[in-house]
Design a protein around this motif. Structure first.
Motif, PDB file in Angstrom:
ATOM      1  N   PRO A 287       0.814  -1.230   0.000  1.00 52.84           N
ATOM      2  CA  PRO A 287       0.000   0.000   0.000  1.00 52.84           C
ATOM      3  C   PRO A 287       0.838   1.267   0.000  1.00 52.84           C
ATOM      4  O   PRO A 287       0.312   2.356  -0.253  1.00 52.84           O
ATOM      5  N   LEU A 288       2.136   1.137   0.269  1.00 52.35           N
ATOM      6  CA  LEU A 288       3.028   2.294   0.251  1.00 52.35           C
ATOM      7  C   LEU A 288       3.920   2.299  -0.986  1.00 52.35           C
ATOM      8  O   LEU A 288       4.868   3.077  -1.071  1.00 52.35           O
ATOM      9  N   GLY A 289       3.620   1.421  -1.921  1.00 52.98           N
ATOM     10  CA  GLY A 289       4.415   1.344  -3.144  1.00 52.98           C
ATOM     11  C   GLY A 289       4.022   2.413  -4.145  1.00 52.98           C
ATOM     12  O   GLY A 289       3.315   3.375  -3.823  1.00 52.98           O
ATOM     13  N   PRO A 290       4.449   2.262  -5.400  1.00 53.68           N
ATOM     14  CA  PRO A 290       4.111   3.250  -6.431  1.00 53.68           C
ATOM     15  C   PRO A 290       2.604   3.387  -6.569  1.00 53.68           C
ATOM     16  O   PRO A 290       1.862   2.408  -6.448  1.00 53.68           O
ATOM     17  N   GLY A 291       2.131   4.588  -6.820  1.00 48.56           N
ATOM     18  CA  GLY A 291       0.697   4.835  -6.951  1.00 48.56           C
ATOM     19  C   GLY A 291       0.319   5.200  -8.363  1.00 48.56           C
ATOM     20  O   GLY A 291       1.156   5.361  -9.253  1.00 48.56           O
ATOM     21  N   GLY A 292      -0.982   5.331  -8.562  1.00 50.54           N
ATOM     22  CA  GLY A 292      -1.525   5.790  -9.832  1.00 50.54           C
ATOM     23  C   GLY A 292      -2.060   7.201  -9.671  1.00 50.54           C
ATOM     24  O   GLY A 292      -2.809   7.480  -8.732  1.00 50.54           O
ATOM     25  N   LEU A 293      -1.689   8.081 -10.561  1.00 51.23           N
ATOM     26  CA  LEU A 293      -2.104   9.482 -10.504  1.00 51.23           C
ATOM     27  C   LEU A 293      -3.047   9.780 -11.660  1.00 51.23           C
ATOM     28  O   LEU A 293      -2.695   9.607 -12.821  1.00 51.23           O
ATOM     29  N   GLY A 294      -4.244  10.205 -11.311  1.00 49.47           N
ATOM     30  CA  GLY A 294      -5.211  10.621 -12.322  1.00 49.47           C
ATOM     31  C   GLY A 294      -5.421  12.122 -12.254  1.00 49.47           C
ATOM     32  O   GLY A 294      -5.356  12.726 -11.177  1.00 49.47           O
ATOM     33  N   ALA A 295      -5.670  12.736 -13.386  1.00 49.81           N
ATOM     34  CA  ALA A 295      -5.989  14.165 -13.452  1.00 49.81           C
ATOM     35  C   ALA A 295      -7.139  14.346 -14.433  1.00 49.81           C
ATOM     36  O   ALA A 295      -7.322  13.532 -15.342  1.00 49.81           O
ATOM     37  N   GLU A 296      -7.907  15.403 -14.229  1.00 44.59           N
ATOM     38  CA  GLU A 296      -9.074  15.622 -15.077  1.00 44.59           C
ATOM     39  C   GLU A 296      -9.244  17.103 -15.384  1.00 44.59           C
ATOM     40  O   GLU A 296      -9.126  17.943 -14.492  1.00 44.59           O
ATOM     41  N   ILE A 297      -9.499  17.386 -16.651  1.00 44.18           N
ATOM     42  CA  ILE A 297      -9.861  18.734 -17.080  1.00 44.18           C
ATOM     43  C   ILE A 297     -11.310  18.702 -17.511  1.00 44.18           C
ATOM     44  O   ILE A 297     -11.678  17.999 -18.460  1.00 44.18           O
ATOM     45  N   GLY A 298     -12.154  19.436 -16.801  1.00 46.97           N
ATOM     46  CA  GLY A 298     -13.552  19.582 -17.182  1.00 46.97           C
ATOM     47  C   GLY A 298     -13.816  21.007 -17.628  1.00 46.97           C
ATOM     48  O   GLY A 298     -12.989  21.900 -17.448  1.00 46.97           O
ATOM     49  N   VAL A 299     -14.971  21.234 -18.200  1.00 45.29           N
ATOM     50  CA  VAL A 299     -15.324  22.580 -18.628  1.00 45.29           C
ATOM     51  C   VAL A 299     -15.483  23.498 -17.425  1.00 45.29           C
ATOM     52  O   VAL A 299     -15.129  24.678 -17.477  1.00 45.29           O
ATOM     53  N   ARG A 300     -15.962  22.934 -16.301  1.00 41.81           N
ATOM     54  CA  ARG A 300     -16.200  23.740 -15.104  1.00 41.81           C
ATOM     55  C   ARG A 300     -15.376  23.315 -13.902  1.00 41.81           C
ATOM     56  O   ARG A 300     -15.594  23.817 -12.801  1.00 41.81           O
ATOM     57  N   HIS A 301     -14.449  22.386 -14.078  1.00 41.05           N
ATOM     58  CA  HIS A 301     -13.691  21.922 -12.920  1.00 41.05           C
ATOM     59  C   HIS A 301     -12.362  21.313 -13.334  1.00 41.05           C
ATOM     60  O   HIS A 301     -12.134  21.003 -14.512  1.00 41.05           O
ATOM     61  N   LEU A 302     -11.494  21.130 -12.344  1.00 38.28           N
ATOM     62  CA  LEU A 302     -10.265  20.357 -12.472  1.00 38.28           C
ATOM     63  C   LEU A 302     -10.262  19.321 -11.358  1.00 38.28           C
ATOM     64  O   LEU A 302     -10.860  19.521 -10.299  1.00 38.28           O
ATOM     65  N   GLY A 303      -9.576  18.207 -11.590  1.00 36.10           N
ATOM     66  CA  GLY A 303      -9.529  17.163 -10.574  1.00 36.10           C
ATOM     67  C   GLY A 303      -8.188  16.460 -10.566  1.00 36.10           C
ATOM     68  O   GLY A 303      -7.467  16.437 -11.570  1.00 36.10           O
ATOM     69  N   ALA A 304      -7.853  15.887  -9.420  1.00 37.81           N
ATOM     70  CA  ALA A 304      -6.637  15.080  -9.277  1.00 37.81           C
ATOM     71  C   ALA A 304      -6.900  14.012  -8.223  1.00 37.81           C
ATOM     72  O   ALA A 304      -7.592  14.255  -7.234  1.00 37.81           O
ATOM     73  N   CYS A 305      -6.345  12.842  -8.450  1.00 36.50           N
ATOM     74  CA  CYS A 305      -6.587  11.711  -7.567  1.00 36.50           C
ATOM     75  C   CYS A 305      -5.363  10.808  -7.574  1.00 36.50           C
ATOM     76  O   CYS A 305      -4.732  10.605  -8.617  1.00 36.50           O
ATOM     77  N   VAL A 306      -5.020  10.269  -6.403  1.00 36.45           N
ATOM     78  CA  VAL A 306      -3.949   9.274  -6.286  1.00 36.45           C
ATOM     79  C   VAL A 306      -4.528   8.020  -5.648  1.00 36.45           C
ATOM     80  O   VAL A 306      -5.204   8.100  -4.610  1.00 36.45           O
ATOM     81  N   VAL A 307      -4.279   6.873  -6.263  1.00 34.65           N
ATOM     82  CA  VAL A 307      -4.668   5.593  -5.680  1.00 34.65           C
ATOM     83  C   VAL A 307      -3.417   4.768  -5.437  1.00 34.65           C
ATOM     84  O   VAL A 307      -2.401   4.926  -6.130  1.00 34.65           O
ATOM     85  N   ASP A 308      -3.483   3.873  -4.442  1.00 32.54           N
ATOM     86  CA  ASP A 308      -2.352   2.983  -4.205  1.00 32.54           C
ATOM     87  C   ASP A 308      -2.467   1.747  -5.086  1.00 32.54           C
ATOM     88  O   ASP A 308      -3.396   1.626  -5.896  1.00 32.54           O
ATOM     89  N   LEU A 309      -1.534   0.818  -4.930  1.00 34.57           N
ATOM     90  CA  LEU A 309      -1.515  -0.361  -5.790  1.00 34.57           C
ATOM     91  C   LEU A 309      -2.768  -1.216  -5.636  1.00 34.57           C
ATOM     92  O   LEU A 309      -3.110  -1.983  -6.527  1.00 34.57           O
ATOM     93  N   ARG A 310      -3.431  -1.090  -4.494  1.00 32.68           N
ATOM     94  CA  ARG A 310      -4.663  -1.853  -4.272  1.00 32.68           C
ATOM     95  C   ARG A 310      -5.883  -1.158  -4.862  1.00 32.68           C
ATOM     96  O   ARG A 310      -6.993  -1.666  -4.788  1.00 32.68           O
ATOM     97  N   GLY A 311      -5.678   0.024  -5.423  1.00 26.88           N
ATOM     98  CA  GLY A 311      -6.782   0.781  -5.983  1.00 26.88           C
ATOM     99  C   GLY A 311      -7.513   1.632  -4.972  1.00 26.88           C
ATOM    100  O   GLY A 311      -8.529   2.251  -5.293  1.00 26.88           O
ATOM    101  N   GLU A 312      -6.995   1.713  -3.752  1.00 25.16           N
ATOM    102  CA  GLU A 312      -7.620   2.525  -2.716  1.00 25.16           C
ATOM    103  C   GLU A 312      -7.259   3.999  -2.919  1.00 25.16           C
ATOM    104  O   GLU A 312      -6.094   4.337  -3.165  1.00 25.16           O
ATOM    105  N   VAL A 313      -8.247   4.873  -2.811  1.00 24.78           N
ATOM    106  CA  VAL A 313      -8.005   6.307  -2.990  1.00 24.78           C
ATOM    107  C   VAL A 313      -7.227   6.842  -1.799  1.00 24.78           C
ATOM    108  O   VAL A 313      -7.658   6.734  -0.651  1.00 24.78           O
TER     109      VAL A 313
END
Length: 407
Positions: free
Chosen positions: A90-116
């Protein structure tokens, strides 16, 4: 734009073949562990590899920070002391997601287990803003999400509301007012300015509906064949067949918002007439509800007013549902999906969209069996695209751990 996964050197023979086999076996072992903690003996039994081979591969995965020893494995019923369970770190490399919306921006990191591990969303009016300005804001949001997560991402996947070519160029995003934007080269300088080594991450990008559809498959565990329909400012779709995204010959499948539902209807921004987006997109529904000048989150506004019994809003949503049902019926007749899934903003508006959608589907899907319960609502809601982006990075690690272990 960098690829998320490297490829073995096909130009070598002998040792390269051994390297390729070890690479495949690393992925095989990690794939089994990703389904739940296993002892080395259990991994060997499930993969068909020898205990010695599994032990060697497991040590490589542990050294790379992908796997940890979690303690005694669950009893197997066999005589002897239970082995040590191996699990994803759970402390290993993570996945980083980012999002560009018309009205918003987003960012999210999940661990190897897929937990946010961190989640950031910021309301920003991005329509017609220069890409560099949007990327600067996004990079700062990404940095804060990474800092909160405490993980080192292995890559970044970006969700955008438009057509993304295979080279990572955003060909067209009408609701942003962008065209021919090379997303990786635009984002990387902003990441460099944000610091923390983020500019060195591999970057990939995809349409937001595609990523929402993949998240639906990966996280909601629905059928392998379904049509995922979502909306934010525009209307998009993902077609999932056999558990995989159907992209089409040039990668542009899923432009559901530009399916014609009334050929003599109003002209769309795309140049055609009567597109679904002219009846079920943000602007169309707000105008029909008498809220054409409304600011802020249109989905929340409509949901709150519909819940309060606002008749113009209820009528507008019923009209949008009818248009969605007409378009969905055509897709069902053509593609024969197991389910049609409403995601994104439609997930929250579903109580007022579904009745008209069901009526149109029942009336138009007549040459094959169609049950009302095949029209469903995503549990992921508007979180789908960002989750799909982040989880996709982790799935790429599991599919090819040698990209991080050195082969």
């Amino acid at each position: 734009m960098n690829a998320m996964r490297g490829e073995p050197d096909a130009g070598r023979t002998g040792p390269a073949s051994q390297q390729g086999m070890r690479r495949a076996n690393l992925a095989l072992v990690l794939g089994v562990i990703a389904r739940g903690p296993r002892s080395r003996a259990e991994v060997a039994a499930e993969t068909g590899l020898t205990r010695a081979a599994v032990s060697s591969l497991a040590e490589q995965l542990i050294t790379a920070g992908l796997v940890v020893e979690e303690g005694p494995a669950a009893p197997s019923g066999k005589v002897g002391r239970p082995g040590t369970a191996l699990g994803l770190n759970p402390l290993g490399p993570g996945g980083l997601g980012a999002e560009i919306g018309v009205r918003h921006l987003g960012a999210c990191v999940v661990d190897l287990r897929g937990e946010v591990r961190s989640w950031r969303r910021q309301d920003v009016a991005n329509r017609a803003r220069p890409p560099a300005a949007v990327m600067a804001d996004l990079a700062r949001l990404v940095r804060s999400a990474v800092a909160e997560s405490g993980l080192r991402p292995a890559g970044l996947s970006l969700a955008v509301p438009g057509l993304v070519g295979g080279s990572g160029v955003l060909q067209r995003a009408a609701n942003l007012g962008w065209q021919d934007v090379p997303l990786g080269p635009e984002l990387r300088p902003a990441l460099r300015a944000a610091g923390e080594g983020l500019a060195e991450l591999p970057i990939q990008a995809d349409n937001e509906a595609n990523l929402g559809g993949l998240a639906q498959r990966w996280l909601d565990h629905g059928p392998e064949d379904f049509l995922y329909v979502s909306a934010e400012a525009g209307v998009g779709a993902a077609i999932v067949v056999g558990g995989r995204l159907l992209r089409g010959a040039r990668g542009y499948a899923g432009e559901f918002g530009h399916v014609p539902v009334r050929p003599d209807g109003p002209r769309c921004a795309c140049g055609a007439r009567g597109c679904l987006e002219q009846y079920a997109g943000e602007g169309a529904v707000l105008r029909a509800a008498g809220l054409g000048g409304a600011q802020g989150d249109w989905v929340t506004l409509l949901a709150e007013r519909a819940a309060a019994g606002d008749q113009p809003v209820l009528s507008a949503l019923a009209g949008a549902g009818a248009a969605l049902g007409i378009a969905a019926a055509g897709a069902v007749n053509l593609l024969d999906p197991a389910d049609v899934v409403l995601g994104g903003g439609y997930a929250r508006l579903a109580p007022w969209l579904l009745p008209a959608m069901r009526r149109e589907l029942a009336a138009r899907v007549t040459v094959r069996p169609w049950a009302e319960d095949r029209l469903t609502v995503s549990k992921l809601g508007r979180r789908g695209p960002l989750l799909g982006a982040a989880v996709g990075v982790v799935r790429a690690i599991v599919a090819d751990p040698a990209s991080l272990t050195g082969g």
